[in-house]
Enzyme design. Structure first.
Site, PDB file in Angstrom:
ATOM      1  N   ASN A 247      -4.986  10.261   3.919  1.00  0.00           N
ATOM      2  CA  ASN A 247      -5.085   9.898   2.418  1.00  0.00           C
ATOM      3  C   ASN A 247      -5.962  11.437   1.761  1.00  0.00           C
ATOM      4  O   ASN A 247      -6.891  11.429   2.045  1.00  0.00           O
ATOM      5  CB  ASN A 247      -5.713   8.790   2.131  1.00  0.00           C
ATOM      6  CG  ASN A 247      -5.041   7.772   2.918  1.00  0.00           C
ATOM      7  OD1 ASN A 247      -4.005   7.295   2.730  1.00  0.00           O
ATOM      8  ND2 ASN A 247      -5.862   6.909   3.803  1.00  0.00           N
ATOM      9  N   SER A 275     -11.385   3.753   8.537  1.00  0.00           N
ATOM     10  CA  SER A 275     -10.481   3.086   7.740  1.00  0.00           C
ATOM     11  C   SER A 275      -9.140   3.897   7.485  1.00  0.00           C
ATOM     12  O   SER A 275      -8.983   4.746   7.375  1.00  0.00           O
ATOM     13  CB  SER A 275     -11.213   2.674   6.338  1.00  0.00           C
ATOM     14  OG  SER A 275     -10.477   2.167   5.387  1.00  0.00           O
ATOM     15  N   CYS A 276      -8.218   2.810   7.562  1.00  0.00           N
ATOM     16  CA  CYS A 276      -6.674   3.407   7.362  1.00  0.00           C
ATOM     17  C   CYS A 276      -6.474   4.065   5.831  1.00  0.00           C
ATOM     18  O   CYS A 276      -5.556   4.892   5.853  1.00  0.00           O
ATOM     19  CB  CYS A 276      -5.711   2.443   7.636  1.00  0.00           C
ATOM     20  SG  CYS A 276      -5.669   0.993   6.708  1.00  0.00           S
ATOM     21  N   THR A 277      -7.257   3.506   5.157  1.00  0.00           N
ATOM     22  CA  THR A 277      -7.214   4.042   3.592  1.00  0.00           C
ATOM     23  C   THR A 277      -8.564   5.183   3.228  1.00  0.00           C
ATOM     24  O   THR A 277      -8.907   5.442   2.296  1.00  0.00           O
ATOM     25  CB  THR A 277      -7.517   2.837   2.636  1.00  0.00           C
ATOM     26  OG1 THR A 277      -8.602   2.450   2.865  1.00  0.00           O
ATOM     27  CG2 THR A 277      -6.297   1.952   2.703  1.00  0.00           C
ATOM     28  N   ALA A 278      -9.308   5.480   4.459  1.00  0.00           N
ATOM     29  CA  ALA A 278     -10.283   6.680   4.049  1.00  0.00           C
ATOM     30  C   ALA A 278      -9.802   7.925   3.533  1.00  0.00           C
ATOM     31  O   ALA A 278      -8.592   8.238   4.068  1.00  0.00           O
ATOM     32  CB  ALA A 278     -11.171   6.568   5.414  1.00  0.00           C
TER      33      ALA A 278
END
Length: 387
Positions: A247, A275-278
């Protein structure tokens, strides 16, 4: 399973270590068998019709009571999450509160499942749709948000009238088990939720492959998620996969470099970066580049590292995750990126010989470099193929 705490015939245990002190085993959970997974699915299937027929307001009442019970144990659950994952206290406590909020939110949604009324094309007809539960839902969740992600999946599934089989991540299953305990105490009928701890290759794959499972929701790596997707769709099941990301934050020439650095630091180093959204990339306009980098490096170097109970940033969750992070730091240096901050294991009695890594910043990163393209998580989202 089916309203009872059942001992697995395997007799094997999964030991969960404290990431801030790997010599300390904080909990042990059953390493369940494929037969246990099958029994859980059969219990969920047997309970499906009665739960689907339960009025939405009653389902909502149970969800609200479960959320209230979780709220009463907020500090206890926070301590459990920190012990197993070593997330910083503020982040762990916030995640527990988020799970509570999710259950309370969907308790209200349960009373209004929806449906539509349409205008018929012929006289003397009524045309409408009715929302119905899918059936038995299999949930496979990761360790990086060990209570929030199970809550995100469980609460809407139960509110809609589905029964559930859940396999939490083996690295931090404790808070997911406590969700089940709260739902049971809140009056959830036997068999509606069934939580089975164990290896993904045994339990997770057993859930996905069972004919009675109607839908699968998985959060994990892209590699494993693709296998989950193929296995589930080949069997005609509905499937939802939430996979890894790379991201970026775009910093324009009109941005305040200090504010932008705060945003990127919070997004990149919060939750230990696991985190996969980091935020793992910053794409920065040349006019503010130098000032932004200086601000970001300052924030990285000022982060307080130590056990999550009383520090700003805790350790990686296990040795595999630490090794993966250090491997990617080495790859970045080998490919020519410039190390601007961090890049190693911190020194000090409180952090030595453990899973800590310094907050790290690279500059001069080309888009074809691996750190610009790959998430780098080795174990953070492993699913049915192993933990």
């Amino acid at each position: 399973m089916n309203g009872e705490w059942v001992e697995s015939e395997t007799g094997a245990l999964i030991e969960v270590e404290n990431p801030a002190n790997p010599d300390e085993i904080v909990a042990s959970y059953q390493s369940s068998s494929a037969e246990d997974a099958t029994a859980a699915v059969e219990a969920a299937a047997a309970a499906a019709d009665d739960w689907a027929a339960t009025p939405g307001p009653e389902r909502g009442r149970i969800l609200r009571e479960a959320g209230t019970l979780l709220a009463e144990r907020n500090e206890e659950l926070t301590d459990c999450l920190i012990a197993e994952e070593s997330k910083a206290y503020a982040e762990a406590n916030g995640e527990v509160q988020r799970a509570i909020d999710i259950f309370h939110y969907f308790s209200g949604k349960a009373a209004d499942p929806g449906g539509t009324v349409k205008g018929p094309s012929s006289p003397n007809q009524n045309l409408y749709t009715v929302e119905e539960p899918v059936g038995v839902v299999s949930l496979i969740t990761p360790w990086n948000y060990p209570i929030a992600i199970p809550a995100w999946k469980l609460a809407p599934a139960l509110a809609a009238g589905n029964t559930v089989v859940l396999k939490p991540a083996s690295a931090a299953p404790g808070v997911a088990v406590e969700i089940a305990r709260s739902l049971d105490k809140a009056g959830l009928p036997d068999g509606v939720i069934n939580v089975v701890t164990g290896l993904g290759s045994t339990v997770g794959s057993g859930f996905i492959g069972h004919d009675a499972v109607d839908a699968v929701s998985f959060t994990g790596s892209s590699e494993v998620g693709q296998m989950v997707y193929e296995q589930a769709t080949d069997a005609g099941k509905r499937v939802q996969t939430e996979l890894g990301g790379k991201n970026p934050t775009v910093v324009t020439d009109s941005a305040d470099p200090a504010d932008a650095a705060d945003i990127v630091a919070n997004g990149g180093f919060g939750t230990i970066g696991q985190s996969c959204t980091a935020c793992s990339r910053a794409i920065v306009h040349k006019d503010v580049y130098d000032e932004f980098v200086a601000e970001l490096v300052d924030r990285a170097e000022s982060i307080d590292i130590g056990p999550g109970s009383d520090h700003e940033m805790g350790p990686q969750v296990n040795a595999d995750e630490l090794d993966s992070t250090l491997d990617y730091i080495g790859i970045a240096e080998d490919e020519g990126a410039t190390l601007a901050a961090g890049g190693g294991v911190p020194e000090g009695e409180e952090v030595e010989s453990r899973y800590f890594v310094e907050p790290t910043v690279f500059t001069a990163v080309d888009t074809d470099m691996r750190i610009a393209q790959e998430g780098g998580f080795r174990s953070s989202h492993r699913g049915p193929q192993g933990e």
